[in-house]
Every structure is written in C-alpha cells, then in structure tokens.
Design an enzyme around this catalytic site. Structure first.
Site, PDB file in Angstrom:
ATOM      1  N   LYS A 111     -75.731  75.285  32.612  1.00  0.00           N
ATOM      2  CA  LYS A 111     -74.931  75.603  33.799  1.00  0.00           C
ATOM      3  C   LYS A 111     -74.314  76.987  33.676  1.00  0.00           C
ATOM      4  O   LYS A 111     -73.146  77.204  33.938  1.00  0.00           O
ATOM      5  CB  LYS A 111     -73.874  74.536  34.006  1.00  0.00           C
ATOM      6  CG  LYS A 111     -74.516  73.177  34.179  1.00  0.00           C
ATOM      7  CD  LYS A 111     -73.708  72.263  35.002  1.00  0.00           C
ATOM      8  CE  LYS A 111     -74.494  71.002  35.259  1.00  0.00           C
ATOM      9  NZ  LYS A 111     -74.002  69.863  34.556  1.00  0.00           N
ATOM     10  N   TYR A 113     -75.610  81.400  33.746  1.00  0.00           N
ATOM     11  CA  TYR A 113     -76.647  82.409  33.899  1.00  0.00           C
ATOM     12  C   TYR A 113     -76.558  83.395  32.747  1.00  0.00           C
ATOM     13  O   TYR A 113     -75.590  83.410  31.994  1.00  0.00           O
ATOM     14  CB  TYR A 113     -76.489  83.142  35.241  1.00  0.00           C
ATOM     15  CG  TYR A 113     -76.573  82.225  36.432  1.00  0.00           C
ATOM     16  CD1 TYR A 113     -77.763  81.589  36.748  1.00  0.00           C
ATOM     17  CD2 TYR A 113     -75.465  81.977  37.224  1.00  0.00           C
ATOM     18  CE1 TYR A 113     -77.847  80.730  37.836  1.00  0.00           C
ATOM     19  CE2 TYR A 113     -75.536  81.119  38.316  1.00  0.00           C
ATOM     20  CZ  TYR A 113     -76.733  80.505  38.611  1.00  0.00           C
ATOM     21  OH  TYR A 113     -76.812  79.654  39.682  1.00  0.00           O
ATOM     22  N   ILE A 118     -70.926  81.827  34.731  1.00  0.00           N
ATOM     23  CA  ILE A 118     -70.967  80.387  34.963  1.00  0.00           C
ATOM     24  C   ILE A 118     -71.599  80.083  36.321  1.00  0.00           C
ATOM     25  O   ILE A 118     -71.477  80.860  37.267  1.00  0.00           O
ATOM     26  CB  ILE A 118     -69.575  79.736  34.828  1.00  0.00           C
ATOM     27  CG1 ILE A 118     -68.621  80.199  35.921  1.00  0.00           C
ATOM     28  CG2 ILE A 118     -68.983  80.007  33.450  1.00  0.00           C
ATOM     29  CD1 ILE A 118     -67.307  79.440  35.933  1.00  0.00           C
ATOM     30  N   CYS A 119     -72.283  78.962  36.397  1.00  0.00           N
ATOM     31  CA  CYS A 119     -72.971  78.549  37.619  1.00  0.00           C
ATOM     32  C   CYS A 119     -71.962  77.953  38.601  1.00  0.00           C
ATOM     33  O   CYS A 119     -71.339  76.937  38.322  1.00  0.00           O
ATOM     34  CB  CYS A 119     -74.055  77.533  37.282  1.00  0.00           C
ATOM     35  SG  CYS A 119     -74.902  76.918  38.736  1.00  0.00           S
ATOM     36  N   LEU A 120     -71.831  78.599  39.741  1.00  0.00           N
ATOM     37  CA  LEU A 120     -70.912  78.119  40.776  1.00  0.00           C
ATOM     38  C   LEU A 120     -71.613  77.937  42.121  1.00  0.00           C
ATOM     39  O   LEU A 120     -70.966  77.713  43.131  1.00  0.00           O
ATOM     40  CB  LEU A 120     -69.757  79.109  40.945  1.00  0.00           C
ATOM     41  CG  LEU A 120     -68.844  79.309  39.746  1.00  0.00           C
ATOM     42  CD1 LEU A 120     -67.867  80.446  40.000  1.00  0.00           C
ATOM     43  CD2 LEU A 120     -68.097  78.036  39.436  1.00  0.00           C
TER      44      LEU A 120
END
Length: 174
Positions: A111, A113, A118-120
């Site tokens: 989760k 990149y 952070i993946c949001l």
C-alpha cells in the site's frame, strides 16, 4: 460522512475548513492559503494534544511553503514507532492532494508507491476532490495519513517488516 466512526466525524468537523483556492503559482493568494493552512494545522494539533492523541509534527521546510517535512508516530503494543514524513505541495494544489511520503518504510508494504508515497487513491482522493478547496494539509493528515498508519503499522510490526528502535539497537549489539 455516513459510515464514519464518531471520533473521526468529531475530529473532522473541528478542523477549520479553508476558503482560498490557490496554489504555489498564485502569488499573494498562495500566501493567504498558507496562512489558512497554518491556522488549520495549529487547530488540529491543539485538538490532538488536548485529547492526548499527539501523533505528528510538520513544518514548511522552504520559504515558499511548497516542501513540508516532519515526523509522525504510531503507538502499537505500547511501543512508539516514529517515521520521517515529507511531502511537496503539487503545482495544481488544492485540486490535487499532496502525496504523503514515509521514506523509511519504502517497499515494506504493497500500500505504498515508489519513494515511500503512501497509497491514498481509493479512499482519500475522491473525498479530497469532493471537498476541494476546503480541505488542506490538516485534512490530508487526519483522513489520509492517520488511517493509513492505523491500518498498516500493526501489520508491518507483526510481520517483522519494521522493528521498534529498541529492538533494532539490541539486535545490532549482539
């Protein structure tokens, strides 16, 4: 806000909304937006401290207010895990949310990149787009980083992907 837990709702409603729609290229309007960002961040920080929920420190690391750095932490099993936090304000801000980075845990979770961003995309970006330009940095931390830390850090700790600083120091001594 339907389906949100009462604590998140309460916190979000007390973070001041921003009114100036301006990005880094907008001169005096950007200066006004930065003032609003600081007011919102101060209110959010004070609210967290008064609720014994202090979990981050950030500040602009350049005079233009386009680069932000600091620390965030998460307590799991009574141990405090602290991480460097950094992000740049995109040129298209506030239409585009900042990409929050935790470089120390880059590559340790799916989760995230490259570069520790952070993946949001699934949960936070649509919310940001719907509330542009009223949301700012404090909202990104509250609705983006805080839930991400709460979901990911326990998994990373339990899997051994990250270690507490005391555990790392003990294993280095042996």
């Amino acid at each position: 806000m339907e389906g949100w837990d009462p604590n998140t709702k309460s916190t979000l409603t007390r973070i001041p909304l921003l009114t100036t729609k301006a990005g880094p290229r907008d001169g005096a309007a950007w200066t006004q937006r930065l003032k609003e960002e600081y007011k919102s961040l101060i209110a959010y920080t004070q609210m967290n401290k008064s609720n014994d929920n202090d979990w981050f420190r950030i500040s602009a690391s350049n005079p233009e207010g386009t680069r932000w750095t600091g620390k965030c932490w998460y307590v799991h099993n009574l141990l405090k895990y602290e991480f460097d936090l950094q992000f740049d304000i995109p040129i298209t801000y506030p239409a585009t949310a900042p990409e929050l980075e935790l470089p120390e845990i880059d590559g340790k979770t799916q989760k995230m990149y490259r570069g520790g961003k952070i993946c949001l995309t699934v949960h936070f970006k649509p919310l940001w787009a719907k509330n542009c330009p009223r949301f700012g940095i404090a909202h990104a931390l509250c609705l983006g980083l805080a839930p991400w830390l709460a979901a990911e850090i326990p998994i990373l700790v339990d899997s051994g992907a990250i270690k507490h600083k005391d555990d790392a120091a003990t294993s280095a001594e042996s």
